[in-house]
Design a protein around this motif. Sequence first.
Motif, PDB file in Angstrom:
ATOM      1  N   PRO A  58       0.830  -1.205   0.000  1.00 26.47           N
ATOM      2  CA  PRO A  58       0.000   0.000   0.000  1.00 26.47           C
ATOM      3  C   PRO A  58       0.867   1.259   0.000  1.00 26.47           C
ATOM      4  O   PRO A  58       2.007   1.248   0.482  1.00 26.47           O
ATOM      5  CB  PRO A  58      -0.797  -0.118   1.307  1.00 26.47           C
ATOM      6  CG  PRO A  58       0.031  -1.003   2.188  1.00 26.47           C
ATOM      7  CD  PRO A  58       0.711  -1.965   1.264  1.00 26.47           C
ATOM      8  N   LEU A  91      -4.847  -0.969  -1.133  1.00 26.31           N
ATOM      9  CA  LEU A  91      -5.142  -2.037  -0.175  1.00 26.31           C
ATOM     10  C   LEU A  91      -5.939  -3.138  -0.869  1.00 26.31           C
ATOM     11  O   LEU A  91      -6.924  -2.870  -1.544  1.00 26.31           O
ATOM     12  CB  LEU A  91      -5.940  -1.483   1.003  1.00 26.31           C
ATOM     13  CG  LEU A  91      -5.195  -0.526   1.948  1.00 26.31           C
ATOM     14  CD1 LEU A  91      -6.168   0.107   2.919  1.00 26.31           C
ATOM     15  CD2 LEU A  91      -4.094  -1.273   2.704  1.00 26.31           C
ATOM     16  N   SER A  92      -5.517  -4.384  -0.705  1.00 27.00           N
ATOM     17  CA  SER A  92      -6.203  -5.502  -1.350  1.00 27.00           C
ATOM     18  C   SER A  92      -5.876  -6.797  -0.631  1.00 27.00           C
ATOM     19  O   SER A  92      -4.813  -6.937  -0.019  1.00 27.00           O
ATOM     20  CB  SER A  92      -5.778  -5.608  -2.821  1.00 27.00           C
ATOM     21  OG  SER A  92      -6.353  -6.747  -3.431  1.00 27.00           O
ATOM     22  N   TYR A 127      -6.237   0.448   8.398  1.00 29.05           N
ATOM     23  CA  TYR A 127      -6.270   0.094   6.978  1.00 29.05           C
ATOM     24  C   TYR A 127      -7.657  -0.415   6.569  1.00 29.05           C
ATOM     25  O   TYR A 127      -8.181  -0.057   5.515  1.00 29.05           O
ATOM     26  CB  TYR A 127      -5.237  -0.995   6.686  1.00 29.05           C
ATOM     27  CG  TYR A 127      -3.816  -0.527   6.497  1.00 29.05           C
ATOM     28  CD1 TYR A 127      -3.485   0.825   6.400  1.00 29.05           C
ATOM     29  CD2 TYR A 127      -2.777  -1.449   6.400  1.00 29.05           C
ATOM     30  CE1 TYR A 127      -2.169   1.227   6.216  1.00 29.05           C
ATOM     31  CE2 TYR A 127      -1.458  -1.056   6.209  1.00 29.05           C
ATOM     32  CZ  TYR A 127      -1.161   0.284   6.117  1.00 29.05           C
ATOM     33  OH  TYR A 127       0.148   0.679   5.926  1.00 29.05           O
ATOM     34  N   ARG A 131     -10.161   1.318   3.865  1.00 28.14           N
ATOM     35  CA  ARG A 131     -10.657   0.612   2.681  1.00 28.14           C
ATOM     36  C   ARG A 131     -12.182   0.682   2.606  1.00 28.14           C
ATOM     37  O   ARG A 131     -12.760   0.843   1.531  1.00 28.14           O
ATOM     38  CB  ARG A 131     -10.183  -0.834   2.718  1.00 28.14           C
ATOM     39  CG  ARG A 131     -10.507  -1.630   1.467  1.00 28.14           C
ATOM     40  CD  ARG A 131      -9.913  -3.006   1.547  1.00 28.14           C
ATOM     41  NE  ARG A 131     -10.348  -3.844   0.441  1.00 28.14           N
ATOM     42  CZ  ARG A 131     -10.063  -5.134   0.334  1.00 28.14           C
ATOM     43  NH1 ARG A 131      -9.331  -5.727   1.262  1.00 28.14           N
ATOM     44  NH2 ARG A 131     -10.488  -5.837  -0.696  1.00 28.14           N
ATOM     45  N   ASP A 134     -13.110   4.020   1.308  1.00 26.17           N
ATOM     46  CA  ASP A 134     -12.882   4.110  -0.132  1.00 26.17           C
ATOM     47  C   ASP A 134     -14.063   3.550  -0.919  1.00 26.17           C
ATOM     48  O   ASP A 134     -14.488   4.115  -1.937  1.00 26.17           O
ATOM     49  CB  ASP A 134     -11.603   3.355  -0.515  1.00 26.17           C
ATOM     50  CG  ASP A 134     -10.338   4.116  -0.168  1.00 26.17           C
ATOM     51  OD1 ASP A 134     -10.434   5.327   0.109  1.00 26.17           O
ATOM     52  OD2 ASP A 134      -9.255   3.506  -0.172  1.00 26.17           O
ATOM     53  N   GLU A 135     -14.586   2.419  -0.455  1.00 24.34           N
ATOM     54  CA  GLU A 135     -15.736   1.813  -1.129  1.00 24.34           C
ATOM     55  C   GLU A 135     -16.949   2.735  -1.045  1.00 24.34           C
ATOM     56  O   GLU A 135     -17.688   2.915  -2.024  1.00 24.34           O
ATOM     57  CB  GLU A 135     -16.058   0.455  -0.514  1.00 24.34           C
ATOM     58  CG  GLU A 135     -17.232  -0.245  -1.169  1.00 24.34           C
ATOM     59  CD  GLU A 135     -17.512  -1.618  -0.578  1.00 24.34           C
ATOM     60  OE1 GLU A 135     -18.614  -2.142  -0.818  1.00 24.34           O
ATOM     61  OE2 GLU A 135     -16.633  -2.163   0.123  1.00 24.34           O
TER      62      GLU A 135
END
Length: 238
Positions: A58, A91-92, A127, A131, A134-135
Amino acid sequence: MIKARRSIDDRTAALARLSTLAPLDADARGLLEAAARGAYALRSRQELVSLGEVMEAPLILLDGWAARIRVLVDGRRQIVSLLVPGDVIGLSDLPDPRSSATIIALTPVHVCVGPPRGASASLDRAYAVSRAYDEAFLLAQITRLGRMNAQERIMDLLLELSERLELAGLVQHKTFDVPLTQETLSDALGLTPVHVNRMLQAARKADDLVWTGKRITINDPLRSARELGRVPLRIQGE
């Protein structure tokens, strides 16, 4: 890329935002401090990440503004999302995640490679919340472009930016910096620059906002949000 020694402490937007998303312990702060010492600088319009590029770790935007973009074959550009100080990029859960968009700097920025997940439980929590935000921002962008009129799009985006910058401690007395041109706003809102200018003038006349240089004051955020039916985002339910 230009290496630039940076520190990350209680005065920085990045740490302020991550600390707001989830309490950070001393270990997490130490990891972020070490990461920030390896920060690098990019100029405005320079690419941070290319479409399809493998995101090995990230990235944390320490300062400046960036954007996720898609460019059509004829050169038309859609800004999918804006990135502000403290945002975490890439981030994934995938083993070799690839970027689903090109990311460019809209202003001069400093970026660092973030500590890997698993290095700190409290940072992992921050984190995860980042995330989730972000969604939510992406869903808000889809709604803006799909169902809102031009005036609603502008005010909804500015209200969102105000909320996001407040997480990083960058809003004072309803005022915050937005270092974006009207052309950039048009790419984010699916409008022409001329239409953006007209809608901003209308918002000024309606006393919804004051825009001086790169500084914006939303005069009555609660009223503006109520008129839009906008509910402030609370990922953690606080």
